[in-house]
Scaffold this motif. Sequence first.
Motif: not given
Length: 252
Positions: A168-183
């Motif tokens: 919500g406070t990011s200077p540009v829109p966040v469109k996606l999150v991806f990754g592996a094995v993050g708690p």
Amino acid sequence: MWGFIYAGAFLAAFAASALFKMTYDPTGGKYTVQWDGTVGTIHTDLPYGEGEANRFDLYLPADAGRESYGLVVYLHPGGFTGGDKSGDGEMLKWLCSKGYVAAGINYTLFGEAHPDANVYTQSAEIRDSIPFVLAEAERLGYPIDRMAAAGGSAGHTLAMLYAYRDAGTSPVPVKLVFGAVGPSSFYPEDWGVFGFDQNPDAATVMFSVMSGKPVTPDLFGTPAYDEIIKGISAVSWIDETNVPSLLAYGAH
């Protein structure tokens, strides 16, 4: 005393396991590219703060001159205690080869040199770094109008926190999150594979370290614990507004 010993041993094992998982490549090198000037350029160790670890690397695609670019931030693994942005160089080069501006960002690691570092302070460093990444990209002729947050293991945790908690406070829109094995959760019952659901003394030490706040066994299962742990548990920020997410866990 045994709780501290157990937690210390776990952190060391967790970091080693995370580094192995993220350096072992089951894809057979699929996400690599033969790098040269026709693919892009790399700018290393750019500052975003006063801390020793407050540095980022920027990978810029060769096709300069577009009106705007997408940014992919890929955060390194290491169990919150180790690792470095340089370890994700192949992934960052591959992302850049697809036309994205890519950034690897370091964060202050928990350890003897920085005993006050924790998941929350690390996530705050990532949050505070993004405006610097965007400004440097624009200065170099690559204006950013959208981004994705990504990473492996600990870096995946920090990516989820940025995408869910800080979008919500990011200077540009966040469109996606991806990754592996993050708690994504720091509740003892969700760490049963490590025995924390059955060992409250070790769990209190572990989650005190992770959150940077004092935790006692009587807090588990209470609203007070929910409040303590909310800042570092991505699951606490999931609602209908969250961005699309691609999260990999387990053997497949």
